[in-house]
Design a protein around this motif. Structure first.
Motif, PDB file in Angstrom:
ATOM      1  N   PHE A   8       0.826  -1.207   0.000  1.00 40.55           N
ATOM      2  CA  PHE A   8       0.000   0.000   0.000  1.00 40.55           C
ATOM      3  C   PHE A   8       0.864   1.263   0.000  1.00 40.55           C
ATOM      4  CE2 PHE A   8      -2.240   3.300   2.452  1.00 40.55           C
ATOM      5  CZ  PHE A   8      -3.319   3.503   1.608  1.00 40.55           C
ATOM      6  N   VAL A   9       1.910   1.287   0.818  1.00 42.21           N
ATOM      7  CA  VAL A   9       2.792   2.466   0.890  1.00 42.21           C
ATOM      8  C   VAL A   9       3.503   2.681  -0.442  1.00 42.21           C
ATOM      9  CG1 VAL A   9       4.884   3.360   2.002  1.00 42.21           C
ATOM     10  CG2 VAL A   9       3.063   2.380   3.395  1.00 42.21           C
ATOM     11  N   VAL A  10       3.981   1.620  -1.065  1.00 49.15           N
ATOM     12  CA  VAL A  10       4.660   1.743  -2.364  1.00 49.15           C
ATOM     13  C   VAL A  10       3.697   2.263  -3.421  1.00 49.15           C
ATOM     14  CG1 VAL A  10       5.745   0.405  -4.216  1.00 49.15           C
ATOM     15  CG2 VAL A  10       6.448   0.059  -1.847  1.00 49.15           C
ATOM     16  N   MET A  11       2.466   1.782  -3.427  1.00 47.16           N
ATOM     17  CA  MET A  11       1.485   2.243  -4.420  1.00 47.16           C
ATOM     18  C   MET A  11       1.172   3.728  -4.234  1.00 47.16           C
ATOM     19  SD  MET A  11       0.921  -0.224  -6.419  1.00 47.16           S
ATOM     20  CE  MET A  11      -0.498   0.335  -7.291  1.00 47.16           C
ATOM     21  N   VAL A  12       1.025   4.166  -2.999  1.00 45.48           N
ATOM     22  CA  VAL A  12       0.768   5.586  -2.746  1.00 45.48           C
ATOM     23  C   VAL A  12       1.967   6.412  -3.173  1.00 45.48           C
ATOM     24  CG1 VAL A  12       0.419   7.279  -0.894  1.00 45.48           C
ATOM     25  CG2 VAL A  12      -0.914   5.176  -0.930  1.00 45.48           C
ATOM     26  N   PHE A  13       3.173   5.943  -2.887  1.00 44.88           N
ATOM     27  CA  PHE A  13       4.378   6.659  -3.300  1.00 44.88           C
ATOM     28  C   PHE A  13       4.445   6.783  -4.824  1.00 44.88           C
ATOM     29  CE2 PHE A  13       8.777   6.432  -4.801  1.00 44.88           C
ATOM     30  CZ  PHE A  13       9.265   7.642  -4.281  1.00 44.88           C
TER      31      PHE A  13
ATOM     32  N   VAL B  25       5.507   9.870  -8.551  1.00 45.39           N
ATOM     33  CA  VAL B  25       5.911   9.598  -9.924  1.00 45.39           C
ATOM     34  C   VAL B  25       4.812   9.966 -10.917  1.00 45.39           C
ATOM     35  CG1 VAL B  25       6.662   7.793 -11.523  1.00 45.39           C
ATOM     36  CG2 VAL B  25       7.480   7.770  -9.165  1.00 45.39           C
ATOM     37  N   ALA B  26       3.628   9.432 -10.741  1.00 45.60           N
ATOM     38  CA  ALA B  26       2.569   9.606 -11.749  1.00 45.60           C
ATOM     39  C   ALA B  26       2.044  11.037 -11.782  1.00 45.60           C
ATOM     40  CB  ALA B  26       1.442   8.629 -11.496  1.00 45.60           C
ATOM     41  N   MET B  27       1.806  11.644 -10.658  1.00 43.88           N
ATOM     42  CA  MET B  27       1.231  12.993 -10.640  1.00 43.88           C
ATOM     43  C   MET B  27       2.162  14.023 -11.288  1.00 43.88           C
ATOM     44  SD  MET B  27      -1.797  12.727  -9.445  1.00 43.88           S
ATOM     45  CE  MET B  27      -2.296  14.313  -8.898  1.00 43.88           C
ATOM     46  N   PRO B  28       3.457  14.067 -10.943  1.00 42.91           N
ATOM     47  CA  PRO B  28       4.320  15.043 -11.616  1.00 42.91           C
ATOM     48  C   PRO B  28       4.436  14.791 -13.118  1.00 42.91           C
ATOM     49  CG  PRO B  28       5.385  14.264  -9.623  1.00 42.91           C
ATOM     50  CD  PRO B  28       4.169  13.436  -9.829  1.00 42.91           C
ATOM     51  N   LEU B  29       4.451  13.541 -13.537  1.00 39.12           N
ATOM     52  CA  LEU B  29       4.519  13.256 -14.968  1.00 39.12           C
ATOM     53  C   LEU B  29       3.287  13.769 -15.696  1.00 39.12           C
ATOM     54  CD1 LEU B  29       6.051   9.669 -15.187  1.00 39.12           C
ATOM     55  CD2 LEU B  29       7.091  11.818 -15.871  1.00 39.12           C
TER      56      LEU B  29
END
Length: 145
Positions: free
Chosen positions: A119-124, A129-133
């Motif tokens: 869960f922590v890795v998915m939120v990270f 990664v995804a939002m800034p891209l």
């Protein structure tokens, strides 16, 4: 029915096994405390008829030990006439099993920590990664018509 069929020691052992006092047994079975004491002491005087005394012993036994499919109590509180040929021998005391302790709401197990790490890795990945891209990609050129 004969009131001498009641085994006072069996009545006493059943009450002691359930760890109840005379007053609590009387309240559970709808009897008076004196009637419960009479059943345990093989006395006379609290019941109008011997049949009522036997019915009260049956009520206590069913209430404290439960009933079998035939309606008789699990624990026998009546004397047996077959004791001479060992057919009516007293069974050893019943063992009262305690319910297992409740399981903790969130067990500290490796599976729990693995799921927490995923869960922590998915939120990270989503936030870092995804939002800034998505927000830094150049917008497509406008269409000219």
């Amino acid at each position: 029915m004969n009131a001498h069929l009641i085994d006072p020691q069996a009545m006493l052992r059943l009450r002691a096994l359930c760890k109840l006092d005379h007053a609590r047994v009387a309240r559970l079975c709808g009897l008076t405390e004196a009637q419960v004491r009479e059943l345990e002491a093989a006395e006379h005087g609290q019941f109008e008829t011997p049949e009522l005394k036997v019915q009260a012993a049956l009520k206590i036994a069913v209430t404290l030990s439960g009933a079998q499919a035939n309606g008789m109590p699990v624990v026998n509180v009546f004397r047996s006439r077959a004791v001479g040929d060992h057919a009516g021998m007293q069974l050893p005391a019943i063992k009262v099993e305690q319910a297992p302790p409740p399981k903790p709401k969130f067990p500290d197990s490796p599976e729990f920590f693995k799921l927490l790490l995923i869960f922590v890795v998915m939120v990270f990945l989503l936030v870092a990664v995804a939002m800034p891209l998505l927000y830094t990609l150049p917008s497509p050129p406008p269409k000219l018509t």
